[in-house]
Design a protein around this motif. Structure first.
Motif, mmCIF file in Angstrom:
data_model
loop_
_atom_site.group_PDB
_atom_site.id
_atom_site.type_symbol
_atom_site.label_atom_id
_atom_site.label_comp_id
_atom_site.label_asym_id
_atom_site.label_seq_id
_atom_site.Cartn_x
_atom_site.Cartn_y
_atom_site.Cartn_z
ATOM 1 N N LEU A 47 0.826 -1.198 0.000
ATOM 2 C CA LEU A 47 0.000 0.000 0.000
ATOM 3 C C LEU A 47 0.859 1.245 0.000
ATOM 4 C CD1 LEU A 47 -2.788 1.452 0.385
ATOM 5 C CD2 LEU A 47 -2.340 1.300 2.845
ATOM 6 N N LEU A 48 0.643 2.096 -0.974
ATOM 7 C CA LEU A 48 1.229 3.430 -0.945
ATOM 8 C C LEU A 48 0.188 4.359 -0.336
ATOM 9 C CD1 LEU A 48 3.336 5.270 -3.538
ATOM 10 C CD2 LEU A 48 1.291 6.394 -2.656
ATOM 11 N N PHE A 49 0.601 5.133 0.654
ATOM 12 C CA PHE A 49 -0.335 5.956 1.407
ATOM 13 C C PHE A 49 0.231 7.350 1.626
ATOM 14 C CE2 PHE A 49 -3.465 7.240 4.327
ATOM 15 C CZ PHE A 49 -2.872 7.748 5.468
ATOM 16 N N ARG A 50 -0.584 8.361 1.375
ATOM 17 C CA ARG A 50 -0.223 9.747 1.666
ATOM 18 C C ARG A 50 -1.389 10.430 2.362
ATOM 19 N NH1 ARG A 50 3.696 7.693 0.044
ATOM 20 N NH2 ARG A 50 5.304 8.467 -1.369
ATOM 21 N N GLN A 51 -1.065 11.225 3.367
ATOM 22 C CA GLN A 51 -2.044 12.074 4.036
ATOM 23 C C GLN A 51 -1.714 13.518 3.669
ATOM 24 O OE1 GLN A 51 -1.714 12.413 8.348
ATOM 25 N NE2 GLN A 51 -3.940 12.304 8.546
ATOM 26 N N LEU A 52 -2.653 14.190 3.035
ATOM 27 C CA LEU A 52 -2.448 15.540 2.512
ATOM 28 C C LEU A 52 -3.379 16.506 3.244
ATOM 29 C CD1 LEU A 52 -2.470 14.420 -1.220
ATOM 30 C CD2 LEU A 52 -0.459 14.845 0.195
ATOM 31 N N PHE A 53 -3.001 17.780 3.293
ATOM 32 C CA PHE A 53 -3.727 18.739 4.129
ATOM 33 C C PHE A 53 -4.093 19.991 3.349
ATOM 34 C CE2 PHE A 53 -3.777 22.011 7.584
ATOM 35 C CZ PHE A 53 -4.804 21.466 8.349
ATOM 36 N N GLU A 54 -5.325 20.465 3.562
ATOM 37 C CA GLU A 54 -5.774 21.749 3.001
ATOM 38 C C GLU A 54 -6.039 22.676 4.180
ATOM 39 O OE1 GLU A 54 -7.541 24.998 1.946
ATOM 40 O OE2 GLU A 54 -9.042 23.608 2.789
ATOM 41 N N LYS A 55 -5.288 23.763 4.267
ATOM 42 C CA LYS A 55 -5.235 24.542 5.492
ATOM 43 C C LYS A 55 -6.472 25.389 5.747
ATOM 44 C CE LYS A 55 -2.515 28.278 3.342
ATOM 45 N NZ LYS A 55 -3.595 29.284 3.405
ATOM 46 N N ASP A 56 -7.142 25.907 4.711
ATOM 47 C CA ASP A 56 -8.272 26.808 4.936
ATOM 48 C C ASP A 56 -9.428 26.117 5.654
ATOM 49 O OD1 ASP A 56 -6.881 28.880 3.778
ATOM 50 O OD2 ASP A 56 -7.781 28.609 1.798
ATOM 51 N N SER A 57 -9.700 24.873 5.282
ATOM 52 C CA SER A 57 -10.785 24.123 5.914
ATOM 53 C C SER A 57 -10.265 23.031 6.851
ATOM 54 C CB SER A 57 -11.693 23.499 4.849
ATOM 55 O OG SER A 57 -10.959 22.610 4.025
ATOM 56 N N SER A 58 -8.951 22.977 7.011
ATOM 57 C CA SER A 58 -8.318 21.941 7.857
ATOM 58 C C SER A 58 -8.781 20.548 7.452
ATOM 59 C CB SER A 58 -8.613 22.199 9.347
ATOM 60 O OG SER A 58 -8.065 23.416 9.770
ATOM 61 N N THR A 59 -8.806 20.324 6.139
ATOM 62 C CA THR A 59 -9.285 19.050 5.592
ATOM 63 C C THR A 59 -8.127 18.148 5.212
ATOM 64 O OG1 THR A 59 -11.296 20.073 4.718
ATOM 65 C CG2 THR A 59 -10.628 17.975 3.741
ATOM 66 N N TYR A 60 -8.253 16.887 5.561
ATOM 67 C CA TYR A 60 -7.301 15.879 5.106
ATOM 68 C C TYR A 60 -7.839 15.191 3.859
ATOM 69 C CZ TYR A 60 -4.601 16.037 9.461
ATOM 70 O OH TYR A 60 -3.812 16.427 10.508
ATOM 71 N N THR A 61 -6.969 15.054 2.868
ATOM 72 C CA THR A 61 -7.226 14.236 1.689
ATOM 73 C C THR A 61 -6.277 13.051 1.751
ATOM 74 O OG1 THR A 61 -7.916 16.118 0.331
ATOM 75 C CG2 THR A 61 -7.134 14.148 -0.841
ATOM 76 N N TYR A 62 -6.774 11.873 1.392
ATOM 77 C CA TYR A 62 -5.952 10.666 1.479
ATOM 78 C C TYR A 62 -5.770 10.042 0.107
ATOM 79 C CZ TYR A 62 -6.918 11.262 6.411
ATOM 80 O OH TYR A 62 -7.005 11.785 7.678
ATOM 81 N N LEU A 63 -4.519 9.717 -0.200
ATOM 82 C CA LEU A 63 -4.159 9.035 -1.438
ATOM 83 C C LEU A 63 -3.726 7.625 -1.094
ATOM 84 C CD1 LEU A 63 -3.415 8.970 -4.506
ATOM 85 C CD2 LEU A 63 -1.166 9.881 -3.841
ATOM 86 N N LEU A 64 -4.379 6.639 -1.698
ATOM 87 C CA LEU A 64 -4.029 5.238 -1.509
ATOM 88 C C LEU A 64 -3.825 4.606 -2.872
ATOM 89 C CD1 LEU A 64 -6.084 6.069 0.935
ATOM 90 C CD2 LEU A 64 -6.156 3.620 1.342
ATOM 91 N N ALA A 65 -2.852 3.708 -2.969
ATOM 92 C CA ALA A 65 -2.594 3.014 -4.228
ATOM 93 C C ALA A 65 -2.009 1.636 -3.953
ATOM 94 C CB ALA A 65 -1.627 3.816 -5.104
ATOM 95 N N ASP A 66 -2.276 0.723 -4.856
ATOM 96 C CA ASP A 66 -1.639 -0.590 -4.829
ATOM 97 C C ASP A 66 -0.379 -0.483 -5.674
ATOM 98 O OD1 ASP A 66 -0.760 -3.170 -5.000
ATOM 99 O OD2 ASP A 66 -2.689 -4.032 -5.582
#
Length: 299
Positions: A57-76
């Motif tokens: 699993l490739l995994f990244r946790q990404l952040f958007e500061k204005d709304s304090s939102t996490y976006t997640y990227l997952l890949a095989d």
């Protein structure tokens, strides 16, 4: 039963690691072509080792500061096509996310939402316009538009990995939690992407969009707290700098959801939160998955 990729039935934000659950623990590499296992620090300082799986699993946790939102990227990453998905993308950071997808040599196949957000506009519509073939995903119960609607028990496949869909309404009527698969070839410990249903030491509000404190309490206790204690929980937001927690931690330390149902309901009824400043813009846009169905106006 659907069978076209969906089968029915501190900070880690920019982590350079690929999780390989067949490698020896504590081996680290910064190359996306190499494979590691590593320990993730939970909020209380303990460590959880990701191991014992043949899938990668490739995994990244990404952040958007204005709304304090996490976006997640997952890949095989072990699959020849390197199929990938994004969970809760934000319109403001679509270019950043797609640039990372290209740099890592991934094939993005799904752009998914945990629910209809009220504090930002989803990036799924923009992604669909920039990457042909990507399908938008949201729960059927949300009542919004998307290419694929998921229901409880569905499995979302990307390569040899999959996410299980669990209904966790209460913050909104259509909230779902995406949980990594249960099996020897799936990531261990399991990972759950909880949206706004369960936050780190908190939970989403329940006073709009069909919210219900009773329903949220039931959802978290029956669908999230029933996962193994070591399961890693990744929320859609955090406002205090936390990035990850575990089921065991939240069952001990969540100041709201460790209470009995009546106390929880009282807490939620007395939060006295401000009206969300983006709700009148975000919700209408997100009901069509980020404006994906709006055509450019003719000159």
């Amino acid at each position: 039963m659907l069978n076209f990729g969906f089968i029915r039935s501190s900070t880690i934000r920019f982590s350079p690691f690929i999780i390989n659950h067949s490698s020896p623990p504590s081996c680290f590499s910064f190359s996306p072509k190499k494979t590691i296992s590593f320990a993730v620090r939970s909020q209380m300082g303990s460590f959880t080792t990701l191991s014992q799986s043949s899938a990668r699993l490739l995994f990244r946790q990404l952040f958007e500061k204005d709304s304090s939102t996490y976006t997640y990227l997952l890949a095989d990453f072990s699959h020849p096509d390197k199929p990938a998905l994004l969970i809760d993308p934000v319109d403001k950071t679509v270019d950043r996310d797609l640039s990372l997808v290209r740099e890592l040599g991934l094939k993005l196949i799904y752009a998914m939402n945990t629910h209809v957000h009220a504090d930002h506009i989803t990036g799924t519509g923009l992604i669909k316009g920039k990457v042909p073939g990507v399908k938008s995903v949201i729960s059927k119960a949300s009542g919004s538009k998307a290419d694929v609607f998921v229901e409880p028990g569905d499995k979302i496949s990307f390569g040899n990995l999959f996410l299980e869909v669990r209904a966790t309404p209460g913050h909104t009527a259509g909230c779902v939690t995406y949980v990594t698969g249960d099996g020897p070839d799936q990531p261990h410990p399991r990972m759950a992407f909880t949206g706004d249903a369960l936050l780190i030491r908190g939970c989403g509000r329940t006073d709009f969009q069909g919210g219900s404190s009773e329903q949220l309490y039931k959802s978290v206790h029956s669908q999230i707290f029933t996962l193994p204690n070591e399961s890693l929980l990744y929320p859609a937001h955090d406002y205090k700098g936390f990035t990850v927690t575990t089921v065991g931690e939240e069952m001990l330390y969540n100041p709201r959801l460790t209470k009995d149902k009546e106390t929880f309901r009282s807490i939620m009824q007395n939060l006295n939160l401000a009206y969300p400043k983006m709700i009148d813009v975000a919700v209408p846009a997100n009901m069509v998955c980020g404006l994906q169905d709006l055509e450019p106006k003719a000159n």
